[in-house]
Design a protein around this motif. Sequence first.
Motif, PDB file in Angstrom:
ATOM      1  N   ALA A  53      -1.752  -0.083  13.668  1.00  0.00           N
ATOM      2  CA  ALA A  53      -1.285  -1.026  14.689  1.00  0.00           C
ATOM      3  C   ALA A  53       0.159  -1.440  14.459  1.00  0.00           C
ATOM      4  CB  ALA A  53      -2.179  -2.269  14.700  1.00  0.00           C
ATOM      5  N   LEU A  54       0.699  -1.126  13.286  1.00  0.00           N
ATOM      6  CA  LEU A  54       2.073  -1.494  12.976  1.00  0.00           C
ATOM      7  C   LEU A  54       3.017  -0.393  13.471  1.00  0.00           C
ATOM      8  CD1 LEU A  54       1.508  -2.726   9.311  1.00  0.00           C
ATOM      9  CD2 LEU A  54       2.023  -4.163  11.300  1.00  0.00           C
ATOM     10  N   PRO A  55       4.043  -0.743  14.214  1.00  0.00           N
ATOM     11  CA  PRO A  55       4.955   0.288  14.737  1.00  0.00           C
ATOM     12  C   PRO A  55       5.718   0.997  13.624  1.00  0.00           C
ATOM     13  CG  PRO A  55       5.815  -1.926  15.161  1.00  0.00           C
ATOM     14  CD  PRO A  55       4.421  -2.104  14.644  1.00  0.00           C
ATOM     15  N   GLY A  56       5.806   2.306  13.779  1.00  0.00           N
ATOM     16  CA  GLY A  56       6.631   3.092  12.879  1.00  0.00           C
ATOM     17  C   GLY A  56       5.993   3.488  11.569  1.00  0.00           C
ATOM     18  N   ARG A  57       4.727   3.146  11.357  1.00  0.00           N
ATOM     19  CA  ARG A  57       4.095   3.519  10.085  1.00  0.00           C
ATOM     20  C   ARG A  57       3.741   5.006  10.113  1.00  0.00           C
ATOM     21  NH1 ARG A  57       4.944   0.135   5.794  1.00  0.00           N
ATOM     22  NH2 ARG A  57       5.166  -1.971   6.663  1.00  0.00           N
ATOM     23  N   PRO A  58       4.118   5.751   9.075  1.00  0.00           N
ATOM     24  CA  PRO A  58       3.842   7.195   9.076  1.00  0.00           C
ATOM     25  C   PRO A  58       2.362   7.487   8.870  1.00  0.00           C
ATOM     26  CG  PRO A  58       4.766   6.532   6.976  1.00  0.00           C
ATOM     27  CD  PRO A  58       4.845   5.325   7.874  1.00  0.00           C
ATOM     28  N   VAL A  59       1.938   8.626   9.366  1.00  0.00           N
ATOM     29  CA  VAL A  59       0.554   9.072   9.262  1.00  0.00           C
ATOM     30  C   VAL A  59       0.545  10.497   8.740  1.00  0.00           C
ATOM     31  CG1 VAL A  59      -1.513   9.669  10.573  1.00  0.00           C
ATOM     32  CG2 VAL A  59      -0.276   7.562  11.105  1.00  0.00           C
ATOM     33  N   ALA A  60      -0.325  10.754   7.771  1.00  0.00           N
ATOM     34  CA  ALA A  60      -0.483  12.099   7.235  1.00  0.00           C
ATOM     35  C   ALA A  60      -1.866  12.628   7.615  1.00  0.00           C
ATOM     36  CB  ALA A  60      -0.338  12.106   5.714  1.00  0.00           C
ATOM     37  N   ALA A  71       0.831  -1.201   0.000  1.00  0.00           N
ATOM     38  CA  ALA A  71       0.000   0.000   0.000  1.00  0.00           C
ATOM     39  C   ALA A  71       0.868   1.255   0.000  1.00  0.00           C
ATOM     40  CB  ALA A  71      -0.928  -0.014   1.214  1.00  0.00           C
ATOM     41  N   ALA A  72       1.915   1.239   0.800  1.00  0.00           N
ATOM     42  CA  ALA A  72       2.813   2.397   0.856  1.00  0.00           C
ATOM     43  C   ALA A  72       3.468   2.647  -0.495  1.00  0.00           C
ATOM     44  CB  ALA A  72       3.871   2.183   1.936  1.00  0.00           C
ATOM     45  N   ALA A  73       3.900   1.572  -1.143  1.00  0.00           N
ATOM     46  CA  ALA A  73       4.541   1.710  -2.445  1.00  0.00           C
ATOM     47  C   ALA A  73       3.559   2.218  -3.490  1.00  0.00           C
ATOM     48  CB  ALA A  73       5.126   0.358  -2.881  1.00  0.00           C
ATOM     49  N   LEU A  74       2.320   1.710  -3.451  1.00  0.00           N
ATOM     50  CA  LEU A  74       1.333   2.122  -4.448  1.00  0.00           C
ATOM     51  C   LEU A  74       0.956   3.595  -4.280  1.00  0.00           C
ATOM     52  CD1 LEU A  74      -0.201   0.974  -6.831  1.00  0.00           C
ATOM     53  CD2 LEU A  74      -2.058   0.356  -5.291  1.00  0.00           C
ATOM     54  N   ALA A  75       0.957   4.073  -3.043  1.00  0.00           N
ATOM     55  CA  ALA A  75       0.674   5.489  -2.814  1.00  0.00           C
ATOM     56  C   ALA A  75       1.727   6.378  -3.471  1.00  0.00           C
ATOM     57  CB  ALA A  75       0.602   5.774  -1.315  1.00  0.00           C
ATOM     58  N   ARG A  76       2.943   5.842  -3.634  1.00  0.00           N
ATOM     59  CA  ARG A  76       4.011   6.609  -4.285  1.00  0.00           C
ATOM     60  C   ARG A  76       4.024   6.401  -5.799  1.00  0.00           C
ATOM     61  NH1 ARG A  76       6.861   4.057  -0.025  1.00  0.00           N
ATOM     62  NH2 ARG A  76       7.799   2.621  -1.553  1.00  0.00           N
ATOM     63  N   LEU A 122      -7.019  -4.610  -3.230  1.00  0.00           N
ATOM     64  CA  LEU A 122      -7.565  -4.267  -1.926  1.00  0.00           C
ATOM     65  C   LEU A 122      -6.495  -4.450  -0.850  1.00  0.00           C
ATOM     66  CD1 LEU A 122     -10.180  -3.703  -0.157  1.00  0.00           C
ATOM     67  CD2 LEU A 122     -10.335  -6.186   0.068  1.00  0.00           C
ATOM     68  N   TYR A 123      -6.415  -3.499   0.059  1.00  0.00           N
ATOM     69  CA  TYR A 123      -5.570  -3.644   1.240  1.00  0.00           C
ATOM     70  C   TYR A 123      -6.481  -4.108   2.383  1.00  0.00           C
ATOM     71  CZ  TYR A 123      -2.553  -2.194   5.180  1.00  0.00           C
ATOM     72  OH  TYR A 123      -1.805  -2.151   6.343  1.00  0.00           O
ATOM     73  N   PRO A 124      -6.572  -5.414   2.621  1.00  0.00           N
ATOM     74  CA  PRO A 124      -7.543  -5.923   3.600  1.00  0.00           C
ATOM     75  C   PRO A 124      -7.332  -5.398   5.011  1.00  0.00           C
ATOM     76  CG  PRO A 124      -6.750  -7.699   2.197  1.00  0.00           C
ATOM     77  CD  PRO A 124      -5.875  -6.508   1.937  1.00  0.00           C
ATOM     78  N   GLY A 125      -6.076  -5.261   5.439  1.00  0.00           N
ATOM     79  CA  GLY A 125      -5.829  -4.766   6.791  1.00  0.00           C
ATOM     80  C   GLY A 125      -6.246  -3.334   6.983  1.00  0.00           C
ATOM     81  N   SER A 126      -6.065  -2.530   5.941  1.00  0.00           N
ATOM     82  CA  SER A 126      -6.476  -1.130   5.903  1.00  0.00           C
ATOM     83  C   SER A 126      -5.957  -0.326   7.097  1.00  0.00           C
ATOM     84  CB  SER A 126      -8.000  -1.040   5.750  1.00  0.00           C
ATOM     85  OG  SER A 126      -8.377  -1.347   4.418  1.00  0.00           O
ATOM     86  N   TRP A 127      -6.663   0.755   7.420  1.00  0.00           N
ATOM     87  CA  TRP A 127      -6.166   1.691   8.432  1.00  0.00           C
ATOM     88  C   TRP A 127      -6.030   1.029   9.803  1.00  0.00           C
ATOM     89  CZ3 TRP A 127      -3.457   5.800   8.145  1.00  0.00           C
ATOM     90  CH2 TRP A 127      -3.402   6.733   9.183  1.00  0.00           C
TER      91      TRP A 127
END
Length: 279
Positions: A266-273, A159-164, A256-261
């Motif tokens: 819940a994952l440590p270190g994931r950035p938030v905008a 998901a992070a890669a696709l956002a870029r 689809l990103y099943p885990g979603s937000w």
Amino acid sequence: MTPMIPASGLAAALAPGTAEADRPVLLDVRWQLGGPPGRPSYEAGHIPGAVYVDLEEDLAGPPGPGGRHPLPDTGIFGAAMRRAGVCLGRPVVVYDGGRGWGAARAWWLLRWAGHGRVGVLDGGLPAWEGELSTRTPEPAEGDFVPAPGGLPVLDADGAAALAREGVLLDARAGERYRGEVEPIDPVAGHIPGAVSAPTTENTGPGGLMRPPAELAARFAALGVGPDTPVGVYCGSGVSAAHEVLALASAGIGAALYPGSWSEWTALPGRPVATGPEAG
């Protein structure tokens, strides 16, 4: 071809004289986030022959690090579908109470698990003009065995890669995307680079899916081109399935990103905008 089935089309498919192999298996997937279970509503009246499917028990795994509605164990999912009479060679039509999210989750899971003939009743039960039944059917055991891989999925890194590198659509309400409010998950905001695309804007009057041309124009305005890699997430992978359904109705494939937000936060270190702009 759009996966949406108009009420008139479903009525024709259920008409007397339809060959058994062409008569769709009906799944009632009434569900609402944080609301009461859908079974009492099903028992009060459903399309004749429809089998109730519980989203929380049959279409999702237990909440945990993978999110609030992670993908179900394929054995549990397959057993639930076989109990409902689902067969690989017979069409399936799913519906819910009208919002479309529960039905879209069932549609997505069946397609992901390898069933190629799945439709969604456009507008859900409110669009149905035929009689209702209070009889609980007892269908013959189906033969459907999940074979995952029919539709693409994303993990957090994907998901992070696709956002870029492509377009990652956030199907939640705009105020949740912007971080102004977060009624469910512990952190407000969105995945950096994601584009706000509330799934509620995919439907029009009566909860009917907007026509394919309108949907295509909507997604084009959000940056989705003919060859653009597209992914979708939401809070827990349910309303995002409706966005994937809308994209499919417009002839656009999406992951689809099943885990979603709920997983991302819940994952440590994931950035938030936060804020109105992607990024």
